[in-house]
Design a protein around this motif. Structure first.
Motif, PDB file in Angstrom:
ATOM      1  N   GLU A 146       3.522  47.451  15.502  1.00 22.71           N
ATOM      2  CA  GLU A 146       2.998  48.688  14.891  1.00 22.71           C
ATOM      3  C   GLU A 146       1.731  49.168  15.614  1.00 22.71           C
ATOM      4  OE1 GLU A 146       4.456  50.651  12.980  1.00 22.71           O
ATOM      5  OE2 GLU A 146       6.080  49.370  12.307  1.00 22.71           O
ATOM      6  N   ILE A 147       0.871  48.226  16.017  1.00 25.68           N
ATOM      7  CA  ILE A 147      -0.344  48.619  16.753  1.00 25.68           C
ATOM      8  C   ILE A 147       0.049  49.224  18.094  1.00 25.68           C
ATOM      9  CG2 ILE A 147      -2.417  47.706  17.913  1.00 25.68           C
ATOM     10  CD1 ILE A 147      -2.628  45.644  15.620  1.00 25.68           C
ATOM     11  N   ASP A 148       1.009  48.587  18.744  1.00 20.64           N
ATOM     12  CA  ASP A 148       1.520  49.077  20.026  1.00 20.64           C
ATOM     13  C   ASP A 148       2.056  50.517  19.863  1.00 20.64           C
ATOM     14  OD1 ASP A 148       3.109  47.705  22.755  1.00 20.64           O
ATOM     15  OD2 ASP A 148       3.767  49.614  21.966  1.00 20.64           O
ATOM     16  N   ALA A 149       2.896  50.693  18.835  1.00 24.22           N
ATOM     17  CA  ALA A 149       3.505  52.015  18.627  1.00 24.22           C
ATOM     18  C   ALA A 149       2.428  53.059  18.325  1.00 24.22           C
ATOM     19  CB  ALA A 149       4.510  51.939  17.483  1.00 24.22           C
ATOM     20  N   ALA A 150       1.427  52.670  17.517  1.00 24.75           N
ATOM     21  CA  ALA A 150       0.366  53.619  17.146  1.00 24.75           C
ATOM     22  C   ALA A 150      -0.412  54.059  18.382  1.00 24.75           C
ATOM     23  CB  ALA A 150      -0.577  52.968  16.133  1.00 24.75           C
ATOM     24  N   LEU A 151      -0.790  53.087  19.221  1.00 26.96           N
ATOM     25  CA  LEU A 151      -1.592  53.433  20.408  1.00 26.96           C
ATOM     26  C   LEU A 151      -0.781  54.302  21.371  1.00 26.96           C
ATOM     27  CD1 LEU A 151      -3.482  50.068  20.934  1.00 26.96           C
ATOM     28  CD2 LEU A 151      -4.490  52.261  20.289  1.00 26.96           C
ATOM     29  N   LEU A 203      -4.829  53.948   7.863  1.00 21.32           N
ATOM     30  CA  LEU A 203      -4.043  53.395   6.763  1.00 21.32           C
ATOM     31  C   LEU A 203      -2.543  53.638   6.940  1.00 21.32           C
ATOM     32  CD1 LEU A 203      -4.453  51.795   4.230  1.00 21.32           C
ATOM     33  CD2 LEU A 203      -4.822  53.915   2.969  1.00 21.32           C
ATOM     34  N   ARG A 204      -2.144  54.808   7.461  1.00 20.80           N
ATOM     35  CA  ARG A 204      -0.704  55.091   7.570  1.00 20.80           C
ATOM     36  C   ARG A 204      -0.034  54.138   8.564  1.00 20.80           C
ATOM     37  NH1 ARG A 204      -0.102  60.567  11.228  1.00 20.80           N
ATOM     38  NH2 ARG A 204      -2.159  60.408  12.167  1.00 20.80           N
ATOM     39  N   VAL A 205      -0.779  53.719   9.592  1.00 25.73           N
ATOM     40  CA  VAL A 205      -0.232  52.754  10.560  1.00 25.73           C
ATOM     41  C   VAL A 205      -0.050  51.401   9.861  1.00 25.73           C
ATOM     42  CG1 VAL A 205      -0.740  51.461  12.673  1.00 25.73           C
ATOM     43  CG2 VAL A 205      -1.311  53.909  12.530  1.00 25.73           C
ATOM     44  N   ARG A 250       0.156  50.764   6.690  1.00 22.16           N
ATOM     45  CA  ARG A 250       1.140  50.798   5.592  1.00 22.16           C
ATOM     46  C   ARG A 250       2.553  50.577   6.124  1.00 22.16           C
ATOM     47  NH1 ARG A 250      -1.392  54.577   1.608  1.00 22.16           N
ATOM     48  NH2 ARG A 250      -2.557  53.122   0.313  1.00 22.16           N
ATOM     49  N   ARG A 251       2.807  51.045   7.331  1.00 20.29           N
ATOM     50  CA  ARG A 251       4.147  50.819   7.922  1.00 20.29           C
ATOM     51  C   ARG A 251       4.395  49.321   8.066  1.00 20.29           C
ATOM     52  NH1 ARG A 251       7.345  54.223  11.112  1.00 20.29           N
ATOM     53  NH2 ARG A 251       7.669  52.440  12.492  1.00 20.29           N
ATOM     54  N   TYR A 252       3.361  48.622   8.550  1.00 15.74           N
ATOM     55  CA  TYR A 252       3.466  47.159   8.672  1.00 15.74           C
ATOM     56  C   TYR A 252       3.707  46.550   7.290  1.00 15.74           C
ATOM     57  CZ  TYR A 252       1.368  42.515   8.273  1.00 15.74           C
ATOM     58  OH  TYR A 252       1.124  41.208   7.930  1.00 15.74           O
ATOM     59  N   GLU A 253       2.911  46.970   6.315  1.00 15.95           N
ATOM     60  CA  GLU A 253       3.032  46.409   4.957  1.00 15.95           C
ATOM     61  C   GLU A 253       4.446  46.628   4.407  1.00 15.95           C
ATOM     62  OE1 GLU A 253       0.238  46.666   1.135  1.00 15.95           O
ATOM     63  OE2 GLU A 253       1.262  48.541   1.571  1.00 15.95           O
ATOM     64  N   ARG A 254       4.976  47.845   4.569  1.00 20.05           N
ATOM     65  CA  ARG A 254       6.310  48.140   4.049  1.00 20.05           C
ATOM     66  C   ARG A 254       7.348  47.233   4.693  1.00 20.05           C
ATOM     67  NH1 ARG A 254       4.773  53.520   4.265  1.00 20.05           N
ATOM     68  NH2 ARG A 254       5.763  53.878   6.264  1.00 20.05           N
TER      69      ARG A 254
END
Ligand SMILES: Cc1cc2nc3c(=O)[nH]c(=O)nc-3n(C[C@H](O)[C@H](O)[C@H](O)COP(=O)(O)OP(=O)(O)OC[C@H]3O[C@@H](n4cnc5c(N)ncnc54)[C@H](O)[C@@H]3O)c2cc1C
Length: 413
Positions: free
Chosen positions: A321-326, A335-337, A339-343
């Motif tokens: 998720e960090i990779d995709a966000a960057l 938070l939206r980044v 939350r994707r991990y959390e879900r």
């Protein structure tokens, strides 16, 4: 994160999950600085001593550690593959209340490997030592976290202050950083402790992981590379304390009785350790600038050896998720980044915690419930698809590919 600033991910906890996350982030071609903060001096792996703390790691965890660049060094030093699992209740290991799993049933060469904690850490640290982007602050702890709109300001016990885009709590079940981030948990003590030791046996373990369910809690015997077995014996706390005080001869006799003689005569036995057992789950895995992974997010009963496997899958998912966000030009601490991990991780973790909790209670029921348990085990053993489904879950083969292989997608909006 200000425009043009190189984002910093600060990981509190240099345990296996925190170090794996650092290695996965470092393996991606990201413009990122990674700080790991760990209060303990990391022990070094020794060829002449097998660590008391071992983990049954699934094939999915092996893949994650391969991507993290640590598996070759682990496998080259000391691991023990397990090809089968044998679980039973009652006096007869081959009676109706028993079930066996074999890697051939799912067309795999093995079901996983038993790996020492100290070796896992050692291999990950050696891998990270070669990186210019990772800084490890050993003998240092996080003292405070102040969440601001564009960064978290982290104060360390050595007096340093770090401005991080994201703070990751990978600091175990008692996670101090989880409390600093104000992320609440639900938890309950099992009023049990696990006694951990290594024991030699008359019969070969034959690369099979064994577990016998007893009224007080399960006894696991995991195969080790040196031919001994790792004992994980869950017992009511006072019983565990009493057995810890036994001398070696008495403990070996107790283990022989508890294992039903499945490995013949036992002994000698090593030094031992005790771990109090609890179930814990964080109600939220993230807040702005902060996120939980591994035992900081969830602690499970060790009866199926899944805690580390879940934690490594958390690390893989968060790294993706960090990779995709960057790549999408987003701030990884948003938070939206997170939350994707959390879900993506919460459902998997909750399912496992609930299943293990249910098993713990089912096998703690009085003897009158034994026929029901026996019927359940026999039915599962006979029902090919159900058994295969269980095995694929234990191997981690059911996991969503993105969680274990990376490559999440996130569009900038
Ligand atoms: C008896 C037993 C047997 C188990 N067997 C298995 C198994 O076979 N397979 C499996 O998958 N799982 C198993 N587990 C579960 C497994 O041990 C945990 O899930 C796993 O250790 C979690 O890893 P972690 O890195 O999240 O936390 P930890 O291993 O607890 O590491 C946390 C790290 O954070 C550090 N830390 C603590 N405080 C701070 C602070 N203030 N600041 C910074 N760092 C801090 C600690 O020093 C440590 O290095 C078992 C558990 C038990 C109790």
């Amino acid at each position: 994160m200000s425009r043009g600033e190189r984002p910093v991910v600060l990981i509190s906890g240099g345990g296996p999950v925190g170090l794996t996350l650092a290695a996965l982030l470092d393996a991606a071609p990201l413009d990122l600085a990674i700080h790991v903060v760990e209060p303990r001096e990391q022990p070094r792996w020794r060829a002449d001593e097998t660590d008391l703390r071992v983990y049954a790691l699934s094939r999915s965890s092996q893949r994650i550690l391969e991507r993290a660049g640590a598996w070759p060094s682990i496998a080259a030093r000391r691991v023990c593959r397990y090809e089968g699992m044998h679980v039973w209740e009652g006096d007869d290991p081959d009676g109706t209340a028993s079930i066996r799993f074999d890697c051939a049933d799912v067309g795999e060469p093995d079901l996983g490997h038993i790996v020492e904690d100290v070796l896992l850490r050692d291999a990950l640290l050696a891998r990270l030592a070669a990186s210019s982007r990772v800084r490890i602050a050993a003998g240092c702890a996080v003292e405070s976290v102040a969440v601001q709109p564009d960064a978290a300001v982290v104060t360390l016990s050595d007096g340093a202050s770090v401005r991080a885009s994201l703070v990751v709590a990978a600091d175990g079940g008692e996670s101090p950083v989880r409390a600093m981030l104000d992320l609440p948990v639900v938890s309950r003590s099992y009023r049990q402790s696990a006694i951990v030791a290594h024991v030699a046996s008359e019969r070969a373990h034959a690369h099979v992981a064994r577990q016998r369910f007893l009224r007080g809690g399960p006894l696991a015997l995991l195969p080790l590379a040196d031919g001994r077995s790792s004992v994980v014996w869950s017992l009511p706390t006072d019983d565990a304390e009493r057995r810890l005080r036994l001398d070696d001869t008495e403990l070996v006799a107790a283990l022989e009785a508890a294992s039903g003689g499945v490995l013949g005569r036992l002994g000698p036995v090593s030094a031992r350790a005790r771990f109090p057992l609890q179930i814990l789950h964080a109600l939220r895995y993230c807040c702005s600038r902060g996120v939980l992974v591994g035992d900081a997010a969830h602690v499970a009963h060790p009866l199926a050896g899944q805690g580390m496997n879940l934690g490594l899958a958390d690390a893989a998912c968060l790294a993706a998720e960090i990779d995709a966000a960057l790549r999408a030009g987003l701030d990884p601490g948003e938070l939206r980044v997170l939350r994707r991990y959390e879900r993506r991780r919460k459902a998997e973790n909750v399912n496992m915690l609930v299943a293990l909790d249910a098993l713990h209670h089912l096998f703690g029921l009085p003897a009158a419930a034994a026929p029901v348990r026996a019927a359940g085990l026999a039915l599962t053993d006979a029902a090919g698809p159900v058994k295969q489904w269980l095995m694929r879950r234990a191997l981690g083969l059911h996991l969503d590919c993105e969680a274990t292989r990376g490559g999440g997608r996130l569009a900038a909006t």
